[in-house]
Design an enzyme around this catalytic site. Structure first.
Site, PDB file in Angstrom:
ATOM      1  N   GLY A  53      72.732  22.781  44.276  1.00 44.49           N
ATOM      2  CA  GLY A  53      72.062  21.622  44.845  1.00 44.49           C
ATOM      3  C   GLY A  53      71.832  21.709  46.327  1.00 44.49           C
ATOM      4  O   GLY A  53      71.080  20.905  46.895  1.00 44.49           O
ATOM      5  N   GLY A  90      70.923  18.231  50.176  1.00 45.35           N
ATOM      6  CA  GLY A  90      70.797  19.682  50.176  1.00 45.35           C
ATOM      7  C   GLY A  90      71.310  20.369  51.422  1.00 45.35           C
ATOM      8  O   GLY A  90      71.111  21.569  51.602  1.00 45.35           O
ATOM      9  N   ARG A 116      79.573  31.538  37.584  1.00 41.27           N
ATOM     10  CA  ARG A 116      80.726  30.646  37.413  1.00 41.27           C
ATOM     11  C   ARG A 116      81.006  30.419  35.927  1.00 41.27           C
ATOM     12  O   ARG A 116      80.145  30.668  35.081  1.00 41.27           O
ATOM     13  CB  ARG A 116      80.416  29.281  38.063  1.00 41.27           C
ATOM     14  CG  ARG A 116      79.834  29.348  39.454  1.00 41.27           C
ATOM     15  CD  ARG A 116      79.020  28.094  39.766  1.00 41.27           C
ATOM     16  NE  ARG A 116      78.352  28.188  41.075  1.00 41.27           N
ATOM     17  CZ  ARG A 116      78.771  27.575  42.172  1.00 41.27           C
ATOM     18  NH1 ARG A 116      79.829  26.805  42.131  1.00 41.27           N
ATOM     19  NH2 ARG A 116      78.117  27.714  43.305  1.00 41.27           N
ATOM     20  N   ASP A 168      83.031  24.561  37.408  1.00 39.53           N
ATOM     21  CA  ASP A 168      81.872  25.061  38.161  1.00 39.53           C
ATOM     22  C   ASP A 168      82.286  25.688  39.487  1.00 39.53           C
ATOM     23  O   ASP A 168      81.439  26.250  40.190  1.00 39.53           O
ATOM     24  CB  ASP A 168      80.853  23.943  38.394  1.00 39.53           C
ATOM     25  CG  ASP A 168      81.428  22.767  39.167  1.00 39.53           C
ATOM     26  OD1 ASP A 168      82.347  22.124  38.647  1.00 39.53           O
ATOM     27  OD2 ASP A 168      80.952  22.491  40.288  1.00 39.53           O
TER      28      ASP A 168
END
Length: 488
Positions: free
Chosen positions: A91, A124, A181, A252
């Site tokens: 992101g 971001g 991941r 993650d």
């Protein structure tokens, strides 16, 4: 090679549209080069003298792309605090591509590069505070001999970014052998994209398990799980031995190759507190220091579940059962080294457990105690150790030292050699949160000298550096239990 000779390949981005989205970075208008890591340049096969190249300001800010770069936002999902979240992905970061240096391939990942399709409600961006923390953390763990991602450079800006307060934006180029991941596998499993999952398994095997790359997918997946279980067990053992708490061990944030990954609200132990929580959002203590081995196994179970489309439940169970003995053996070896023991004895686990209980009861500084123990030669009184323990625990310390002396006598060897070995196993300098905060505050005022000093010390944390004693000191009480958030 020179910076001008660098060219990137992009094997991961070539896997297909299911794996992510090409995205151009959103550069800073007026980037400011803060620091370049000469050691990582050398790791990439780039002349360390290129650290002085002013082009890093534009490259590190996303304004100039290296030849061959193909910025790519990776898609993945994962379990966050035990709950599956399907809305994850890069992101605020972009995979730029890979640099080949001999037999090693290193991925470059630009963090803070702007919005992607996976930003959700985020901007971001990254801030100078979090960027410095990651930059230092990678170097700290690498200096301690622990598998980790590192960073190539930091670039700052005047762009305001809102977190708990308004801060200045910054970017960092993270360097890793792989950015895959556990959550990548979960994404394809839960969305039933089994062809893509099979391709991902084959991709990781080709890069890290070449002996398995030609096997059927079931055997590839089994080999991959064996590999990741072993790497993860050894990683967590190293964290526990050195006193490192990750803070957000979501799936993650778990690397498929067992690197320390995604630094956020991490913390090294000051006082020895097994229940230490470094993330102020972790209200239940799920990711407390003492919980890390169990959480790592929980995450490996989640990874195993995502491979269940190809591997039987019994085989997955057999793979997972390797975690605990691998963890125990690796941790025991590290603690024997910290205690200066060359030979293995049945009572070593109890000797170590008794010491850790003493440190916990005394709230003694973990790093300072073991460093002082590395200088111990059986003297009485053991003044340097007593200084680190409240007087109420001096009798308990004396009782433990009596057993320790007996154990050292059985181990044999001379004290000088043992002390040298212990000094190489017990760091003098660690990345304490109060030190990181000191560096951040100076950097926010435009003074990067403390950053450079601490960065250099963390690259050789076992050396004495007598001119920098204050950086090895215990924190003041106000420097302990600093609130560290996920935005850190």
């Amino acid at each position: 090679m020179k910076l001008s000779d660098v060219s990137l390949s992009h094997h991961y981005a070539s896997l297909g549209d299911a794996f992510g989205t090409p995205v151009s970075p959103t550069p800073f208008a007026h980037p400011k080069l803060i620091h370049v890591n000469p050691a990582v340049l050398e790791q990439l096969g780039i002349d360390p003298a290129e650290a002085d190249n002013p082009a890093w300001a534009e490259i590190g800010a996303g304004a100039k792309l290296l030849p061959g770069s193909r910025p790519f936002a990776m898609k993945y999902t994962g379990h966050q605090f035990g709950v599956y979240n399907p809305e994850l992905g890069d992101g605020r970061a972009l995979l730029l591509g890979e640099v080949q240096n001999g037999e090693h391939s290193w991925e470059l990942h630009l963090k803070g590069a702007g919005k992607t399709p996976y930003s959700r409600f985020g901007d971001g961006r990254a801030v100078l505070r979090s960027t410095i923390r990651e930059y230092l953390a990678g170097e700290a763990l690498h200096g301690l001999g622990i598998r980790t991602t590192r960073a190539l450079c930091i670039v700052g800006s005047d762009e305001p970014v809102t977190r708990e307060r308004i801060e200045s934006g910054a970017m960092l180029i993270r360097v890793a052998e792989s950015h895959v991941r556990f959550g990548h596998f979960e994404y394809f499993f839960y969305t039933r994209q089994l062809e893509a999952l099979q391709k991902l398994i084959g991709y990781v095997c080709e890069r890290f398990l070449p002996e398995a790359k030609s096997l059927p997918v079931a055997e590839q997946a089994e080999a991959l799980l064996h590999f990741t279980v072993a790497r993860t067990a050894e990683l967590v053992a190293a964290w526990q031995a050195v006193g490192f708490a990750h803070g957000v061990l979501n799936t993650d944030n778990m690397s498929i190759i067992g690197d320390t990954f995604d630094f956020g609200p991490y913390g090294f132990l000051d006082d020895y507190e097994p229940e230490f929580i470094c993330n102020h959002s972790d209200h239940t203590g799920r990711y407390a220091f003492e919980q890390q081995p169990g959480v790592a196994l929980w995450n490996l179970n989640a990874l195993a579940h995502s491979l269940s489309a190809f591997v039987s439940a019994e085989t997955l169970k057999d793979c997972l059962e390797e975690f605990q003995p691998r963890l125990v053996d690796a941790y025991a070896a590290q603690m024997r080294a910290k205690l200066g023991l060359e030979q293995k004895e049945d009572g070593d686990q109890q000797l170590c457990a008794d010491l850790l209980q003493l440190l916990a009861d005394a709230r003694a500084d973990y790093t300072l105690f073991f460093r002082a123990l590395a200088h111990y030669r059986g003297e009485r009184p053991a003044a340097a150790l007593q200084e680190l323990i409240p007087e109420a625990q001096h009798d308990a310390l004396e009782a433990w030292l009596h057993h320790y002396d007996q154990r050292l006598a059985r181990d044999g060897g001379d004290s000088r050699s043992r002390n040298r070995a212990m000094l190489a196993a017990n760091p003098k300098f660690i990345l304490r949160n109060y030190l990181a905060q000191r560096v951040i505050e100076a950097a926010e005022d435009g003074d990067y000298r403390p950053l450079r000093t601490l960065f250099t010390l963390l690259q050789s944390p076992f050396d004495e550096h007598p001119e920098h004693e204050t950086w090895a000191a215990a924190p003041p009480e106000s420097g302990k239990h600093m609130p560290i958030s996920c935005s850190s």
